[in-house]
Design a protein around this motif. Structure first.
Motif, PDB file in Angstrom:
ATOM      1  N   LEU A   3      13.018  52.536  38.434  1.00  0.00           N
ATOM      2  CA  LEU A   3      12.732  54.256  38.922  1.00  0.00           C
ATOM      3  C   LEU A   3      13.352  55.353  38.921  1.00  0.00           C
ATOM      4  N   ARG A   4      14.885  54.631  38.513  1.00  0.00           N
ATOM      5  CA  ARG A   4      15.907  55.828  38.156  1.00  0.00           C
ATOM      6  C   ARG A   4      15.610  55.970  36.922  1.00  0.00           C
ATOM      7  N   GLY A   5      15.535  55.248  36.270  1.00  0.00           N
ATOM      8  CA  GLY A   5      15.366  55.633  34.655  1.00  0.00           C
ATOM      9  C   GLY A   5      13.928  56.815  33.834  1.00  0.00           C
ATOM     10  N   GLY A  19      11.954  60.600  34.416  1.00  0.00           N
ATOM     11  CA  GLY A  19      12.934  61.723  35.242  1.00  0.00           C
ATOM     12  C   GLY A  19      11.313  61.778  36.528  1.00  0.00           C
ATOM     13  N   ALA A  20      10.235  61.653  36.144  1.00  0.00           N
ATOM     14  CA  ALA A  20       9.079  62.119  37.202  1.00  0.00           C
ATOM     15  C   ALA A  20       8.811  61.156  37.010  1.00  0.00           C
ATOM     16  N   LEU A  21       8.012  60.582  38.455  1.00  0.00           N
ATOM     17  CA  LEU A  21       7.196  59.488  38.956  1.00  0.00           C
ATOM     18  C   LEU A  21       6.248  60.198  39.401  1.00  0.00           C
ATOM     19  N   LYS A  22       5.073  58.710  39.332  1.00  0.00           N
ATOM     20  CA  LYS A  22       3.592  58.963  39.689  1.00  0.00           C
ATOM     21  C   LYS A  22       3.672  58.025  41.290  1.00  0.00           C
ATOM     22  N   GLU A  23       2.935  58.174  41.549  1.00  0.00           N
ATOM     23  CA  GLU A  23       2.003  57.506  43.136  1.00  0.00           C
ATOM     24  C   GLU A  23       2.092  56.155  42.519  1.00  0.00           C
ATOM     25  N   GLU A  24       1.270  55.761  41.285  1.00  0.00           N
ATOM     26  CA  GLU A  24       1.147  54.715  41.004  1.00  0.00           C
ATOM     27  C   GLU A  24       2.512  53.717  40.143  1.00  0.00           C
ATOM     28  N   ASP A  25       3.416  54.665  39.840  1.00  0.00           N
ATOM     29  CA  ASP A  25       4.728  53.819  39.633  1.00  0.00           C
ATOM     30  C   ASP A  25       5.802  53.079  41.180  1.00  0.00           C
ATOM     31  N   VAL A  26       4.999  54.577  41.893  1.00  0.00           N
ATOM     32  CA  VAL A  26       6.070  54.255  43.433  1.00  0.00           C
ATOM     33  C   VAL A  26       5.738  52.708  43.306  1.00  0.00           C
ATOM     34  N   ALA A  35       3.342  50.555  42.764  1.00  0.00           N
ATOM     35  CA  ALA A  35       4.000  49.318  41.752  1.00  0.00           C
ATOM     36  C   ALA A  35       5.247  48.714  41.470  1.00  0.00           C
ATOM     37  N   ALA A  36       6.222  49.552  42.028  1.00  0.00           N
ATOM     38  CA  ALA A  36       8.260  49.373  42.498  1.00  0.00           C
ATOM     39  C   ALA A  36       7.535  48.856  43.743  1.00  0.00           C
ATOM     40  N   MET A  37       6.573  49.144  44.743  1.00  0.00           N
ATOM     41  CA  MET A  37       6.815  48.436  46.266  1.00  0.00           C
ATOM     42  C   MET A  37       6.175  46.899  45.732  1.00  0.00           C
ATOM     43  N   ARG A  38       5.371  47.241  45.361  1.00  0.00           N
ATOM     44  CA  ARG A  38       4.783  45.607  45.202  1.00  0.00           C
ATOM     45  C   ARG A  38       5.852  44.853  45.014  1.00  0.00           C
ATOM     46  N   GLU A  39       6.430  45.176  43.514  1.00  0.00           N
ATOM     47  CA  GLU A  39       7.371  44.226  43.622  1.00  0.00           C
ATOM     48  C   GLU A  39       7.761  43.952  44.065  1.00  0.00           C
ATOM     49  N   VAL A  40       8.657  44.895  45.636  1.00  0.00           N
ATOM     50  CA  VAL A  40       9.769  45.355  46.865  1.00  0.00           C
ATOM     51  C   VAL A  40       9.344  44.045  47.365  1.00  0.00           C
ATOM     52  N   ARG A  41       7.554  43.848  47.496  1.00  0.00           N
ATOM     53  CA  ARG A  41       7.363  42.968  48.594  1.00  0.00           C
ATOM     54  C   ARG A  41       7.711  41.614  48.451  1.00  0.00           C
ATOM     55  N   ILE A  42       6.858  41.173  46.723  1.00  0.00           N
ATOM     56  CA  ILE A  42       6.989  39.764  46.370  1.00  0.00           C
ATOM     57  C   ILE A  42       8.950  39.078  46.013  1.00  0.00           C
ATOM     58  N   ALA A  43       9.761  40.567  45.614  1.00  0.00           N
ATOM     59  CA  ALA A  43      10.947  39.885  46.174  1.00  0.00           C
ATOM     60  C   ALA A  43      11.561  39.249  47.608  1.00  0.00           C
ATOM     61  N   LEU A  44      10.649  40.518  48.334  1.00  0.00           N
ATOM     62  CA  LEU A  44      10.966  39.894  50.301  1.00  0.00           C
ATOM     63  C   LEU A  44      10.664  38.194  50.689  1.00  0.00           C
ATOM     64  N   LEU A  45       9.521  38.558  50.280  1.00  0.00           N
ATOM     65  CA  LEU A  45       8.829  36.926  50.406  1.00  0.00           C
ATOM     66  C   LEU A  45       9.481  35.964  49.831  1.00  0.00           C
ATOM     67  N   GLU A  46       9.958  36.074  48.893  1.00  0.00           N
ATOM     68  CA  GLU A  46      10.366  34.767  47.812  1.00  0.00           C
ATOM     69  C   GLU A  46      11.696  34.851  48.218  1.00  0.00           C
ATOM     70  N   ALA A  47      12.395  36.062  49.164  1.00  0.00           N
ATOM     71  CA  ALA A  47      13.448  35.980  49.853  1.00  0.00           C
ATOM     72  C   ALA A  47      12.847  35.222  51.109  1.00  0.00           C
TER      73      ALA A  47
END
Length: 486
Positions: free
Chosen positions: A16-18, A20-27, A29-41
């Protein structure tokens, strides 16, 4: 702690940091990965669901997507969400009552309850200057009372004398009377552990609470049991009015699911975390600092506090004098390496210093705590003259040092290169106005707190001799390694 989650989330947010601009789909998609990461934790599903929904709603807002740094904004929203999930503010022991303030310890067998009782007693005695008495009410486990007596001797704290045949409620009454008569500030009651939620023992625990009316009832749970720890907390809170939780073995819990779920599921704050077997390996739980560590922002505030505890004052003042002159020899480097070991080694420092985790991972061979021992051995194999004047180390001397320390000439060269870089840092500090100039970076106007959030002051205040390791200030070789890694 939280190593796996931190690494996983670090990868998500680097993408995300890399951009310059973000679309709603980008965010999303990132949140889906955050969800998986938290469940794995091993974070509880309802907690993950609520967290991701809340953060996603804020992160897809127009103010974020159209901001100058949308990636950083998303990271800040996640950081705030994690802090809230962990409890928002530090929850301290409430001892503001007519003495003695009573702290009752409860928990399952094997969770580290008796050791934690002694750790908290030591903390109250040393840091808050409290007069503490400990009493073991565990008449079920063999030698449980003797164990607390031994720990009492270790930390120089009073323990209630053992009277054979007394039952828990009788012991609690005797402890209360003795602590009042002898003028103790705090009385700690270590109750019997349970293999599971045994109703007979639960009734006993409630009877003890009725006669002693404790100010604090702390549940001790093993963080390595993950979601079981949260279930245990719920079961106990149904029986007694818990005031907080102590999570043990957090140093061995790379996932951290118990800590992330505990507050949301039970409503009880985490007051302390056990981070090792030593009697002083207990830390206050700071939600905002832990969130910073999880997201790779570091925790300079804790680092400074830790440094203040382990850094020798006279040694630091002597080193400060040398720094003012821009001097830094191998004896000084050895002193710094030993202080790093006392502070928990490279692993602990990497989690607290902004950018240091990546730097550590990028180092050839993956620097670990054994590296500190090897470096100490290399310096120990040098003569006094060589330590003061490293320039004397020619090829022949380097071979001798390598053989004497059981390392290679390559290892000796790496150490000398590290010393050169730190010497340069000392000269930069001299140009900045010495110690006062360096410390002013951590004075008013945000200082250490800003550094803890990954600000440009990402050096190590309170630890003279260590260079600024924030991005842009790394040695060229290390910066090259990091760039290649990207």
């Amino acid at each position: 702690m939280f190593d796996k989650l931190s690494d996983r989330l670090g990868g998500v947010f680097d993408k995300l940091r890399g951009r310059g601009a973000l679309k709603e789909e980008d965010v999303r998609a990132a949140m889906r990965e955050v969800r998986i990461a938290l469940l794995e934790a091993d974070v509880a599903l309802p907690v993950v669901k609520e967290f991701v929904e809340k953060v996603t709603e804020q992160a897809v807002g127009q103010s974020v997507l159209k901001s100058v740094t949308p990636g950083q904004q998303v990271v800040k929203i996640v950081n705030d969400g994690l802090t809230e999930m962990l409890g928002s503010e530090v929850s301290e022991l409430d001892l503001a009552v007519a003495p003695p303030a009573i702290i009752m310890m409860v928990g399952l067998q094997g969770s580290g309850k008796t050791t934690t009782t002694a750790k908290i007693a030591k903390r109250l005695k040393d840091k808050e200057n409290k007069k503490v008495m400990m009493a073991s009410l565990d008449v079920n486990r063999p030698a449980a009372q003797e164990q607390l007596a031994v720990l009492g001797e270790q930390i120089d704290a009073a323990t209630l004398p053992i009277v054979e045949g007394q039952q828990p409620v009788e012991i609690a009454k005797r402890a209360l009377q003795a602590s009042k008569l002898q003028g103790f500030d705090v009385l700690m009651l270590d109750t019997a552990g349970r293999l599971h939620v045994d109703q007979q023992l639960m009734d006993e625990m409630k009877a003890v609470a009725d006669v002693s009316t404790p100010q604090e009832i702390l549940l001790v749970v093993d963080s390595l049991t993950g979601q079981d720890a949260v279930n245990v907390a719920q079961n106990f809170s149904d029986q007694v009015d818990l005031s907080g939780v102590v999570l043990t073995r957090m140093d061995g819990d790379a996932r951290g699911g118990a800590a992330l779920s505990m507050r949301s599921v039970t409503g009880k704050p985490i007051k302390f975390v056990g981070v090792g077997e030593k009697i002083d390996a207990l830390e206050e739980f700071h939600p905002e600092r832990v969130a910073g560590r999880i997201l790779g922002m570091g925790d300079v505030v804790s680092l400074v506090e830790k440094a203040a505890q382990v850094v020798d004052k006279e040694e630091s003042e002597a080193l400060a004098e040398k720094m003012l002159k821009g001097q830094f020899d191998l004896n000084d480097l050895r002193s710094q390496l030993r202080q790093m070991t006392k502070m928990g080694g490279l692993g602990a420092l990497a989690s607290m210093m902004p950018g240091m985790k990546k730097a550590k991972a990028a180092m050839a061979g993956g620097a670990d705590d054994k590296a500190l021992v090897r470096m100490d051995a290399i310096i120990g194999s040098m003569t006094k003259e060589e330590r003061i004047r490293p320039g004397l180390l020619n090829a022949k001397r380097k071979r001798r040092v390598a053989i004497g320390s059981g390392t290679t000439v390559q290892d000796v060269n790496k150490l000398l290169k590290m010393h050169q870089e730190m010497s340069k840092a000392m000269k930069r500090i001299k140009k900045m106005g010495g110690i006062k100039g360096l410390m002013s970076m951590f004075g008013g106007g945000g200082g250490a707190a800003e550094a803890g959030m990954g600000g440009q002051g990402g050096g190590m205040a309170g630890m003279p001799g260590l260079p600024d390791m924030s991005p842009g200030n790394l040695p060229p070789e290390l910066q090259d390694l990091l760039n290649k890694k990207k």
